[in-house]
Design an enzyme around this catalytic site. Structure first.
Site, PDB file in Angstrom:
ATOM      1  NE  ARG A 153       5.806   3.440  10.676  1.00 21.85           N
ATOM      2  CZ  ARG A 153       6.744   2.577  11.029  1.00 21.85           C
ATOM      3  NH1 ARG A 153       6.537   1.806  12.060  1.00 21.85           N
ATOM      4  NH2 ARG A 153       7.896   2.498  10.396  1.00 21.85           N
ATOM      5  CB  THR A 154       2.936   6.361   4.998  1.00 22.96           C
ATOM      6  OG1 THR A 154       3.554   6.870   6.181  1.00 22.96           O
ATOM      7  CG2 THR A 154       2.121   7.441   4.344  1.00 22.96           C
ATOM      8  CG  HIS A 171       4.513  12.359   6.804  1.00 22.70           C
ATOM      9  ND1 HIS A 171       3.375  11.845   6.190  1.00 22.70           N
ATOM     10  CD2 HIS A 171       5.181  11.277   7.294  1.00 22.70           C
ATOM     11  CE1 HIS A 171       3.380  10.534   6.304  1.00 22.70           C
ATOM     12  NE2 HIS A 171       4.464  10.157   6.965  1.00 22.70           N
ATOM     13  CE  LYS A 214      12.867  -1.039 -17.378  1.00 23.82           C
ATOM     14  NZ  LYS A 214      11.616  -1.352 -18.055  1.00 23.82           N
ATOM     15  NE  ARG A 237       6.757   8.335   2.792  1.00 20.85           N
ATOM     16  CZ  ARG A 237       6.837   7.820   4.024  1.00 20.85           C
ATOM     17  NH1 ARG A 237       7.739   6.898   4.302  1.00 20.85           N
ATOM     18  NH2 ARG A 237       6.006   8.221   4.963  1.00 20.85           N
TER      19      ARG A 237
HETATM   20  N1   CP Z   1       5.482   7.443  10.080  1.00 21.05           N
HETATM   21  C1   CP Z   1       5.867   7.049   8.841  1.00 21.05           C
HETATM   22  O1   CP Z   1       5.822   7.836   7.875  1.00 21.05           O
HETATM   23  O2   CP Z   1       6.261   5.750   8.770  1.00 21.05           O
HETATM   24  P1   CP Z   1       6.664   4.999   7.419  1.00 21.05           P
HETATM   25  O3   CP Z   1       7.953   5.622   6.920  1.00 21.05           O
HETATM   26  O4   CP Z   1       6.818   3.556   7.791  1.00 21.05           O
HETATM   27  O5   CP Z   1       5.565   5.219   6.421  1.00 21.05           O
END
Ligand code: CP
Length: 310
Positions: free
Chosen positions: A58-59, A136, A86, A108
């Site tokens: 999603r993100t 998040h 590496k 991320r």
């Molecule tokens: N909600 C969320 O962070 O989903 P993903 O890990 O798929 O990005």
């Protein structure tokens, strides 16, 4: 009103005015996503790099779509296809990427604080797309937009956030933002999955799901994060489902018009039954839809945009 933050590292640093500006800006972008031509020139000439060291559906996808719908040049780098495999350090990776002059890095990482480390060392804006068990922020903001669309006002609402609170960056970002907005937050989970002393952040802690669901406006279920648990914190998934899983029977304890949320990915049959996940009170795909608008708003605001110009 203009946005004063160069980076989006967490909701802990955002004021009520910041959050309202982000939600209002996202509202104004929403309709672009359902037009036939889903593109505006707002960020033409800007370069956004999505640097993902952890898996995401999603993100990552919605940050990419958000950048493209605003006409930015958007590039995705995942750890598995980069020189990280590496042995390159995070700082060297970041400095090499910065030498190509991006405007925004969306990151991320599995380590809490990694985006903050990056933001201190490079010149461009950094947007945290999830750091370890820390924050998040874009998820919490899309959650708030979804709640606001259903409940009109946020202040005074009561939300139960249920599950593995200790390992949940979603819970932490929601808690900070919801308290800033005057919402009541109940954190619910087994004692092994709720950090000691978290009440000091202004929430109530419950170990009994039925008690916690009584009269709430919003139920937010969290995934059990087995990949972040150093040791087993629960006897079995079956027992967890029976004590902390949301089903049609315990959902009746919440308000009749309560909404059910989940950030995804869901463990159906563990923290949420399919009857609830697909039932009339779920707003889970609305959360995903709002994720694109929120991420458009964040990219636009850190790139220097202000509300009236959208
Ligand atoms: N909600 C969320 O962070 O989903 P993903 O890990 O798929 O990005």
């Amino acid at each position: 009103m203009s946005f004063q933050h160069k980076h989006i590292l967490g909701t802990e640093q955002l004021s009520r005015e910041d959050i309202e500006l982000i939600l209002d800006t996202a509202e104004s972008f929403k309709d672009i996503n359902t037009r036939e031509i889903k593109k505006v020139p707002t960020l033409r000439g800007k370069t956004i790099i999505n640097l993902f060291f952890e898996a995401s559906t999603r993100t990552r996808t919605s940050f990419e779509i958000a950048g493209k719908r605003l006409s930015a040049d958007t590039i995705n780098i995942s750890a598995s296809s980069s020189s990280v495999v590496k042995g390159e350090t995070l700082e060297d990776t970041a400095r090499n990427i910065e030498a190509m002059h991006p405007d925004i890095i969306v990151m991320r990482h599995g380590a809490s604080g990694a985006p903050h480390y990056l933001a201190e060392r490079i010149d461009c804006s950094v947007v945290n797309a999830g750091d370890g068990a820390h924050e998040h922020p874009s998820q919490a903001l899309l959650d708030l937009l979804t709640i606001r669309q259903h409940k009109t006002t946020l202040e005074g609402l009561t939300v139960a956030i249920v599950g593995d609170i200790t390992h949940s960056r979603v819970a932490r970002s929601n808690l900070y933002a919801m308290r800033t907005l005057g919402m009541n937050v109940r954190l619910v989970g087994p004692g092994t999955m709720v950090p000691k002393g978290i009440e000091k952040l202004g929430c109530e802690v419950y170990t009994d799901l039925n008690e916690a669901l009584e009269g709430v406006d919003v139920v937010m279920m969290l995934r059990i994060q087995l990949e972040r648990q150093g040791k087993t914190l629960l006897p079995s998934l079956r027992e967890y489902a029976s004590l902390y899983g949301l089903n049609p029977s315990n959902l009746k304890l919440a308000k009749e018009d309560a909404i059910v949320m989940h950030p995804g990915p869901m463990n159906r049959g563990v923290e949420i039954s399919s009857y609830v996940a697909d039932g009339p009170q779920n707003v889970i795909l609305e959360q995903v839809e709002n994720g694109v608008a929120i991420r458009m708003a964040l990219l636009y605001l850190v790139a220097g945009g202000s509300e009236g110009e959208v």
